[in-house]
Design a protein around this motif. Sequence first.
Motif, mmCIF file in Angstrom:
data_model
loop_
_atom_site.group_PDB
_atom_site.id
_atom_site.type_symbol
_atom_site.label_atom_id
_atom_site.label_comp_id
_atom_site.label_asym_id
_atom_site.label_seq_id
_atom_site.Cartn_x
_atom_site.Cartn_y
_atom_site.Cartn_z
ATOM 1 N N ASP A 104 0.867 -1.166 0.000
ATOM 2 C CA ASP A 104 0.000 0.000 0.000
ATOM 3 C C ASP A 104 0.910 1.224 0.000
ATOM 4 N N VAL A 105 0.524 2.256 -0.750
ATOM 5 C CA VAL A 105 1.406 3.423 -0.874
ATOM 6 C C VAL A 105 1.577 4.132 0.480
ATOM 7 N N TYR A 106 0.576 4.040 1.328
ATOM 8 C CA TYR A 106 0.696 4.629 2.668
ATOM 9 C C TYR A 106 1.772 3.906 3.479
ATOM 10 N N ILE A 109 5.070 5.151 2.194
ATOM 11 C CA ILE A 109 5.377 6.504 2.681
ATOM 12 C C ILE A 109 5.804 6.448 4.155
ATOM 13 N N ARG A 113 9.298 7.660 5.802
ATOM 14 C CA ARG A 113 9.374 8.536 6.983
ATOM 15 C C ARG A 113 10.294 7.922 8.032
ATOM 16 N N PRO A 125 -1.132 1.687 10.545
ATOM 17 C CA PRO A 125 -2.360 0.958 10.871
ATOM 18 C C PRO A 125 -3.247 0.824 9.645
ATOM 19 N N LEU A 180 5.634 16.956 -4.814
ATOM 20 C CA LEU A 180 4.731 15.871 -4.456
ATOM 21 C C LEU A 180 5.400 14.992 -3.417
ATOM 22 N N ASN A 181 6.284 14.105 -3.881
ATOM 23 C CA ASN A 181 7.021 13.292 -2.917
ATOM 24 C C ASN A 181 8.405 13.855 -2.658
ATOM 25 N N GLN A 183 10.260 16.224 -1.364
ATOM 26 C CA GLN A 183 10.972 16.562 -0.130
ATOM 27 C C GLN A 183 11.263 15.328 0.719
ATOM 28 N N GLU B 86 0.994 17.755 -0.830
ATOM 29 C CA GLU B 86 2.040 16.768 -1.060
ATOM 30 C C GLU B 86 1.520 15.377 -0.780
ATOM 31 N N HIS B 87 2.055 14.458 -1.540
ATOM 32 C CA HIS B 87 1.589 13.084 -1.456
ATOM 33 C C HIS B 87 1.684 12.527 -0.035
ATOM 34 N N PRO B 88 2.821 12.701 0.658
ATOM 35 C CA PRO B 88 2.892 12.172 2.029
ATOM 36 C C PRO B 88 1.830 12.794 2.942
ATOM 37 N N LEU B 91 -1.438 11.321 2.545
ATOM 38 C CA LEU B 91 -1.545 9.999 3.139
ATOM 39 C C LEU B 91 -1.641 10.024 4.660
ATOM 40 N N VAL B 148 -2.549 0.760 -5.082
ATOM 41 C CA VAL B 148 -2.256 2.157 -4.723
ATOM 42 C C VAL B 148 -2.463 2.310 -3.212
ATOM 43 N N SER B 152 -5.431 1.323 2.717
ATOM 44 C CA SER B 152 -5.423 2.287 3.822
ATOM 45 C C SER B 152 -6.601 3.253 3.713
#
Lengths: 245, 277
Positions: A104-106, A109, A113, A125, A180-181, A183, B86-88, B91, B148, B152
């Motif tokens: 999952d992209v979350y 990410i 982090r 979660p 978008l991503n 940074q 921003e994407h993060p 999310l 994708v 979540s």
Amino acid sequence: MTEFVSLKKALTRIQPGDTIVFGGFQTNRAPVAFVQALARKRTPLRLSVLSFPNPLPLTLLHAAGQVASLQSSFNGVVLENGFTVPRRIRQAIETGQIAWQESDVYAMIQGLRAGAQGLPFMPAPGLAESAYAEKNRYQSVKSPYDGGSILVVPPLRPDVAVLHVQQADRQGNVWIADPLNDQLLAQAARRVIVSCEEIVERISQPTIAAVYLDCIVHLPQGAVPTSCAGHYAQDDARLHALLTS
Amino acid sequence: MKQSVNYNLAQLLTCVLARDLENTDIVAYGLHAELGLGAALLAQMLHAPYLRIRHGLRAGSGLPLSAPAWSERMHQGWKQVDYWEEHPDMLLWGNPASPETFSTVFFIGGMQIDQWGATNLIGIRNRVRSTKQNAAGSPYAVRGPGSVGTPSAAFFCKKYYIFSLMHTPKVFVPEVDYVSVPGTNRLQELGYLDKRPRLCVTPLGVFDWDTRDGRMQIRSLHPGVSLETVVAQTGFNLQIPARIPVTALPTKKEIVQLSRLDQQGAFERLHEKMTHS
């Protein structure tokens, strides 16, 4: 200090076996010119590609035989004539040619982090009952604060991030019209290579400060055929041809 | 309410979704923006002016129905965007524990959708033991595009809707080959008794999972669709209510607003896709 270098020199910063990630999202601001030059290298690079989701760099490097493994959440784009899945990537996965992990992209990410902050894991979660929890062997831990169980993901720490941006200044700061991503990628990656449309004397409010960046290459039109906001739109016909060839 | 006779299937589905949206919703959407963004804009125009729209990387309201901001076709088109998200940050999702609720509504598609409301964007399992294709031992007959952020999003968003542009036994299967978003069976095991898709819209009808055993049931069938057709086109036993309503047609008011927000024929193209697939 961020160095301004030639494309040839920037390419030497990529080492065989590197985990590499590209800026931009879907069909925008992919560092295509850099990737095309990288794809022409004769040295076998066996790269691990993280895709967020950003199919063109992956497709180009795979066509050149430079991808050993892939981690992504999604491999498709919507173009003018509909939804397009990069054909060769799909085949490579279906026939087991490349090692591949999906999430999952979350979760990805959260992994970035954790990577950027130097932490051993990050809670993500909500994925406990999707196929990804089992397939990726995500573990759960007991929260020391409320006693609940929470799924955690490991850090993602790319060796190198390659970004294409609108502007860089002489101090090595960059400005991105549509960050978008970028940074987070710059924070999580060990090395950061930037290609830019233009170099200006001074950017008053940089999107990413020079301290995060290793080197900058001046590559006008460097994202074609993806789009670069303020400079050019995406070229659907070329994108379709490259993604489906 | 005056009903309109001049409508297409894409507009009908958009109206079904719009009617279920409310002022307190924060709507995000992914692929097939016509349905998600279309429904949100229509709801804003008609009954939910305070509904908020946040999309992958762009935020705003009253924008024309258009492709996501990252698929830029117009030179300088990015300037239409209110601000970049921003994407993060996006999310952070609608995690109820976070003060930053990105969205409370999301729309989810699937290569397969099962009787429990689970979706699959991962792939179709290889049912043939040994073929040239899977010589390397790949478990996939067809590799999907990937999930994708749908797992979540479904977990965090208060309301999630499932849509499918095709209603066939290949899509509506008893059990998905791979789970992107878990269905009511798995969710109940985990203790999430109230978590389920809000609705599912397809070219044949509207469905939900508001049943005692958590299986999909018919909520309404579109005009002209027979029960026999939907039963034949679904790969599992649908729960069939005693009385099956016909999906309420778009009203004249809805059609007028839909044509205002779509001047480039997006609904017509989606309609074509649904009726020709």
